[in-house]
Design a protein around this motif. Structure first.
Motif, PDB file in Angstrom:
ATOM      1  N   PRO A  14      30.691  43.442   2.570  1.00 50.95           N
ATOM      2  CA  PRO A  14      29.585  42.918   3.368  1.00 50.95           C
ATOM      3  C   PRO A  14      28.798  44.040   4.002  1.00 50.95           C
ATOM      4  N   ILE A  15      27.523  43.855   4.108  1.00 52.95           N
ATOM      5  CA  ILE A  15      26.655  44.870   4.668  1.00 52.95           C
ATOM      6  C   ILE A  15      26.211  44.436   6.050  1.00 52.95           C
ATOM      7  N   ASN A  16      26.503  45.186   7.043  1.00 57.96           N
ATOM      8  CA  ASN A  16      26.198  44.760   8.398  1.00 57.96           C
ATOM      9  C   ASN A  16      25.159  45.606   9.092  1.00 57.96           C
ATOM     10  N   GLY A  17      24.483  46.474   8.395  1.00 59.69           N
ATOM     11  CA  GLY A  17      23.439  47.175   9.093  1.00 59.69           C
ATOM     12  C   GLY A  17      22.926  48.355   8.355  1.00 59.69           C
ATOM     13  N   PHE A  18      21.633  48.522   8.404  1.00 60.79           N
ATOM     14  CA  PHE A  18      20.971  49.696   7.895  1.00 60.79           C
ATOM     15  C   PHE A  18      19.547  49.503   8.294  1.00 60.79           C
ATOM     16  N   ILE A 249      13.201  55.349   1.800  1.00 63.25           N
ATOM     17  CA  ILE A 249      13.920  54.535   2.775  1.00 63.25           C
ATOM     18  C   ILE A 249      15.044  55.382   3.363  1.00 63.25           C
ATOM     19  N   ILE A 250      15.485  55.055   4.562  1.00 63.90           N
ATOM     20  CA  ILE A 250      16.661  55.707   5.127  1.00 63.90           C
ATOM     21  C   ILE A 250      17.778  54.674   5.207  1.00 63.90           C
ATOM     22  N   SER A 251      18.989  55.142   5.016  1.00 68.04           N
ATOM     23  CA  SER A 251      20.122  54.221   4.931  1.00 68.04           C
ATOM     24  C   SER A 251      21.369  54.863   5.505  1.00 68.04           C
ATOM     25  N   HIS A 252      22.293  54.028   5.930  1.00 71.47           N
ATOM     26  CA  HIS A 252      23.604  54.525   6.302  1.00 71.47           C
ATOM     27  C   HIS A 252      24.404  54.756   5.024  1.00 71.47           C
ATOM     28  N   ASP A 253      25.406  55.609   5.109  1.00 70.87           N
ATOM     29  CA  ASP A 253      26.128  56.058   3.921  1.00 70.87           C
ATOM     30  C   ASP A 253      26.697  54.922   3.071  1.00 70.87           C
TER      31      ASP A 253
END
Length: 287
Positions: A14-18, A249-253
């Motif tokens: 699950p993806i919870n943030g970026f 775009i910027i993203s968390h790892d």
């Protein structure tokens, strides 16, 4: 930035943030070339103007590819051709199909909907209502939403479509998303362009980079391929319209593999401090 779930990427978690933070008939693009409406007119991508995604599924693409591999068969020998070789592909409905989704460009009328979708992010990473007003007013043609509209029973009133996922973006003259590109110009309603220290604040209508500031999906609809469907549609629109050199775009790892699956390249740590920093630059070049 982005928020969605696992089965929407190569990684099943699950993806919870970026997100970095950050509408118009068809998909018009003022100051950047011809309207994107010609895409829908060409008929090779039927996801504009509210046309159901069910008519543009991956299965359709697969069928076309399989058809190209068929060989000519003499009708007199048709009974000798194996059944599996001739039967049409069977479309299995997905969780996304059950939403009866369609995508269309966002407008200022969708501000409150976008605010609701943005709650999928941690509070410090959310785009503010004021920024949504600015971005959907200044460059709505770069913002796309995926809506759901249930099938109505007889004599039922038509409900308002529900926005369940969005991509909100602006233009920038830099190759990466920057803190300046994510800012809200102080006097944007009075000034067309604001420049500080040589860099445009917020949307730069002359920029050749599309800076995605938000890819978000309502939590209850994560895990239904909403984010991946939105991203595929968005990339194809921008690529075919030929109105930018790249998407950034910027993203968390933990979301990097998701973007890499669409052709984005990892360009290393971002200098952005938005939401506390810790971002990675990702770029999809068209040239």
């Amino acid at each position: 930035m982005s928020n969605y779930t696992a089965d929407e990427s190569a990684a099943d978690q699950p993806i919870n943030g970026f997100k970095p933070s950050s509408s118009v008939e068809a998909f018009s693009l003022p100051a950047t070339g011809d309207d994107l409406s010609r895409l829908s007119a060409r008929g090779d991508f039927s996801m504009a103007n509210g046309i159901p995604l069910e008519e543009m599924s991956d299965d359709d693409d697969e069928e076309e590819e399989v058809d190209e591999d068929y060989v000519a068969v003499d009708h007199a020998d048709i009974n000798e051709v194996p059944y599996w070789f001739r039967r049409p592909a069977v479309h299995q409905r997905t969780k996304l199909d059950n939403l009866h989704p369609f995508v269309q460009v966002l407008t200022v009328s969708n501000v409150d909907d976008c605010v609701s979708v943005e709650t999928a992010f941690p509070e410090q990473e959310r785009c503010t209502r004021e920024k949504f007003v600015y971005r959907l007013d200044r460059c709505p043609e770069l913002c796309l939403g995926l809506f759901t509209l249930p099938i109505l029973g007889e004599n039922q009133p038509k409900p308002r479509p529900t926005l369940i996922g969005h991509i909100v973006a602006t233009r920038t003259s830099t190759p990466f998303v920057t803190d300046k590109s994510m800012e809200l110009p102080a006097n944007w309603q009075m000034e067309r362009r604001t420049v500080e220290n040589g860099e445009t604040v917020g949307h730069d209508e002359y920029g050749s980079t599309i800076a995605i500031h938000s890819l978000a999906v309502l939590p209850e609809h994560q895990g239904k391929q909403v984010a991946s469907t939105l991203m595929k549609s968005y990339i194809q629109r921008i690529r075919e319209a030929q109105i930018a050199e790249r998407i950034s775009i910027i993203s968390h790892d933990h979301l990097v593999p998701f973007y890499e699956s669409f052709g984005f390249e990892n360009r290393g740590p971002s200098n952005c401090q938005f939401g506390g920093g810790g971002w990675t630059n990702l770029v999809l070049d068209f040239i």
